[in-house]
Enzyme design. Structure first.
Site, PDB file in Angstrom:
ATOM      1  N   GLU A 144     -13.742  72.308   0.092  1.00  0.00           N
ATOM      2  CA  GLU A 144     -13.993  71.613   1.368  1.00  0.00           C
ATOM      3  C   GLU A 144     -15.489  71.536   1.661  1.00  0.00           C
ATOM      4  O   GLU A 144     -16.227  72.525   1.502  1.00  0.00           O
ATOM      5  CB  GLU A 144     -13.283  72.362   2.513  1.00  0.00           C
ATOM      6  CG  GLU A 144     -13.559  71.727   3.873  1.00  0.00           C
ATOM      7  CD  GLU A 144     -12.685  72.255   5.000  1.00  0.00           C
ATOM      8  OE1 GLU A 144     -11.819  73.113   4.756  1.00  0.00           O
ATOM      9  OE2 GLU A 144     -12.887  71.777   6.134  1.00  0.00           O
TER      10      GLU A 144
ATOM     11  N   ASP B  16      -3.971  76.412   8.961  1.00  0.00           N
ATOM     12  CA  ASP B  16      -4.378  77.116  10.183  1.00  0.00           C
ATOM     13  C   ASP B  16      -5.247  76.209  11.053  1.00  0.00           C
ATOM     14  O   ASP B  16      -5.658  76.608  12.152  1.00  0.00           O
ATOM     15  CB  ASP B  16      -5.074  78.445   9.859  1.00  0.00           C
ATOM     16  CG  ASP B  16      -6.396  78.281   9.138  1.00  0.00           C
ATOM     17  OD1 ASP B  16      -6.719  77.149   8.723  1.00  0.00           O
ATOM     18  OD2 ASP B  16      -7.124  79.295   8.995  1.00  0.00           O
ATOM     19  N   SER B  17      -5.479  74.961  10.600  1.00  0.00           N
ATOM     20  CA  SER B  17      -6.082  73.950  11.473  1.00  0.00           C
ATOM     21  C   SER B  17      -5.188  73.706  12.681  1.00  0.00           C
ATOM     22  O   SER B  17      -5.602  73.064  13.644  1.00  0.00           O
ATOM     23  CB  SER B  17      -6.312  72.643  10.702  1.00  0.00           C
ATOM     24  OG  SER B  17      -5.137  72.254  10.028  1.00  0.00           O
TER      25      SER B  17
ATOM     26  N   LYS C 202      -1.997  79.660   0.833  1.00  0.00           N
ATOM     27  CA  LYS C 202      -3.419  79.346   0.663  1.00  0.00           C
ATOM     28  C   LYS C 202      -4.244  80.399   1.389  1.00  0.00           C
ATOM     29  O   LYS C 202      -3.853  80.858   2.466  1.00  0.00           O
ATOM     30  CB  LYS C 202      -3.723  77.951   1.226  1.00  0.00           C
ATOM     31  CG  LYS C 202      -5.189  77.556   1.107  1.00  0.00           C
ATOM     32  CD  LYS C 202      -5.418  76.097   1.458  1.00  0.00           C
ATOM     33  CE  LYS C 202      -5.617  75.828   2.913  1.00  0.00           C
ATOM     34  NZ  LYS C 202      -6.719  76.582   3.558  1.00  0.00           N
TER      35      LYS C 202
ATOM     36  N   ASP D  85      -0.586  78.449   5.057  1.00  0.00           N
ATOM     37  CA  ASP D  85      -1.953  78.963   5.147  1.00  0.00           C
ATOM     38  C   ASP D  85      -1.957  80.381   5.709  1.00  0.00           C
ATOM     39  O   ASP D  85      -1.386  80.633   6.788  1.00  0.00           O
ATOM     40  CB  ASP D  85      -2.737  78.044   6.100  1.00  0.00           C
ATOM     41  CG  ASP D  85      -4.167  77.820   5.665  1.00  0.00           C
ATOM     42  OD1 ASP D  85      -4.599  78.423   4.665  1.00  0.00           O
ATOM     43  OD2 ASP D  85      -4.851  77.022   6.334  1.00  0.00           O
TER      44      ASP D  85
ATOM     45  N   GLU E  91      -8.604  81.623   2.052  1.00  0.00           N
ATOM     46  CA  GLU E  91     -10.003  81.196   1.938  1.00  0.00           C
ATOM     47  C   GLU E  91     -10.858  82.278   1.284  1.00  0.00           C
ATOM     48  O   GLU E  91     -10.630  83.472   1.499  1.00  0.00           O
ATOM     49  CB  GLU E  91     -10.569  80.888   3.337  1.00  0.00           C
ATOM     50  CG  GLU E  91      -9.876  79.712   4.016  1.00  0.00           C
ATOM     51  CD  GLU E  91     -10.458  79.377   5.382  1.00  0.00           C
ATOM     52  OE1 GLU E  91     -11.519  79.921   5.758  1.00  0.00           O
ATOM     53  OE2 GLU E  91      -9.828  78.559   6.079  1.00  0.00           O
TER      54      GLU E  91
HETATM   55  O1  KIV Z   1      -6.021  74.385   7.700  1.00  0.00           O
HETATM   56  C1  KIV Z   1      -6.274  73.299   7.145  1.00  0.00           C
HETATM   57  O2  KIV Z   1      -5.874  72.216   7.587  1.00  0.00           O
HETATM   58  C2  KIV Z   1      -7.075  73.330   5.934  1.00  0.00           C
HETATM   59  C3  KIV Z   1      -7.515  72.029   5.345  1.00  0.00           C
HETATM   60  C4  KIV Z   1      -8.644  71.456   6.106  1.00  0.00           C
HETATM   61  C5  KIV Z   1      -7.812  72.146   3.903  1.00  0.00           C
HETATM   62  O3  KIV Z   1      -7.379  74.377   5.454  1.00  0.00           O
END
Ligand code: KIV
Length: 274
Positions: A192, A51-52, A119, A90, A121
């Site tokens: 992280e 989600d970056s 993934k 994500d 959080e």
């Molecule tokens: O969204 C992302 O790129 C991440 C990484 C920084 C681990 O969660």
């Protein structure tokens, strides 16, 4: 690389196998087919459709605005190249926080889009989501420490685990979070933005592999955001290394093109039709 020399597809069970054999694992973000094919050709083990995307592609200050629809779209583009690397999808903010049912339904959408593991959080507070996903046969990667979806609670993207005590983000709470994620059935855990001594302690205590970013060398694997790794961003981070300066290369190339258009040097005869 010829098709015959291509290493076998990286699968979820290989996370545990590589961890058992103490072979480090690499993960890099990618959000589209072109860059997914580049990082895959380079031999990365996992592609994180992170989600970056909200910060590096959409240009926002945080990841909070990323929707499940955005993530499905980017996962589909990465999956289209059928990478050897494991595709990690994500779960964005808002897609799993309200209920375990939301978590399962959202994860199913990313799996249908082409993700092979999802993934999310959080630690103790998402343990029931992780267990529900594992129960639904959806592999999960946890993510603790500096969790960008907790931007407002953390007061910005700040290193976690430096202080002790009872509040969120302390060393003790992160150890509890790591244990909860591991015990709930996660296949891997991203750590992280925490001191390397803490990341080492977590890695030694949990049974699943850990993937670090800004967490030192003692994790089972490492992850970087592609834009940081390639030097594509205008910004730099103290925890990331730019292995190339692609922003400079790209700006120089486009500048040269603009110059040639302005001076009439482009297109030349070789690139024109009779
Ligand atoms: O969204 C992302 O790129 C991440 C990484 C920084 C681990 O969660």
């Amino acid at each position: 690389m010829t098709p015959n020399s291509r290493p076998p597809k990286f699968t979820v069970p290989m996370l545990a196998e590589r961890h058992r054999n103490k072979i480090p694992m690499s993960m890099v973000t990618a959000y589209d087919a072109t860059f997914a094919s580049i990082v895959d050709e380079a031999g990365v083990d996992m592609i994180l459709v992170g989600d970056s995307v909200g910060t590096v592609m959409q240009g926002n200050k945080t990841t909070l605005g990323v929707s499940l629809e955005h993530m499905e779209y980017h996962v589909q583009m990465v999956a289209a190249v059928k990478p050897r690397a494991l595709i990690v999808g994500d779960l964005p903010f808002g897609s799993y926080q309200a209920s375990t049912e939301d978590a399962v339904r959202s994860a199913i959408r990313l799996i249908k889009a082409g993700a092979e593991i999802v993934k999310l959080e959080g630690g103790v507070h998402v343990a029931d989501r992780i267990a529900a996903l594992a129960h639904a046969d959806i592999p999960v990667m946890g993510h603790i420490g500096l969790t960008p979806q907790s931007y407002h609670r953390m007061g910005g993207n700040k290193i976690q685990g430096r202080s002790s005590g009872d509040s969120a983000g302390t060393k003790e709470r992160l150890l509890e979070d790591a244990h909860a994620v591991d015990a709930s059935g996660a296949s891997a855990l991203v750590i992280e933005g925490v001191p390397q001594t803490l990341a080492k302690e977590i890695t030694e205590k949990v049974s699943c592999p850990t993937i670090g970013i800004g967490a030192g060398v003692h994790c089972s694997g490492q992850v970087l955001v592609m834009h940081d790794l390639l030097g594509l961003s205008a910004r730099t981070f103290s925890f990331a290394r730019a292995y190339a300066q692609m922003r400079t290369t790209a700006v120089d190339a486009v500048r040269q093109y603009v110059h040639e258009v302005n001076t009439g040097a482009w297109p030349d005869d070789e690139h024109s039709f009779d």
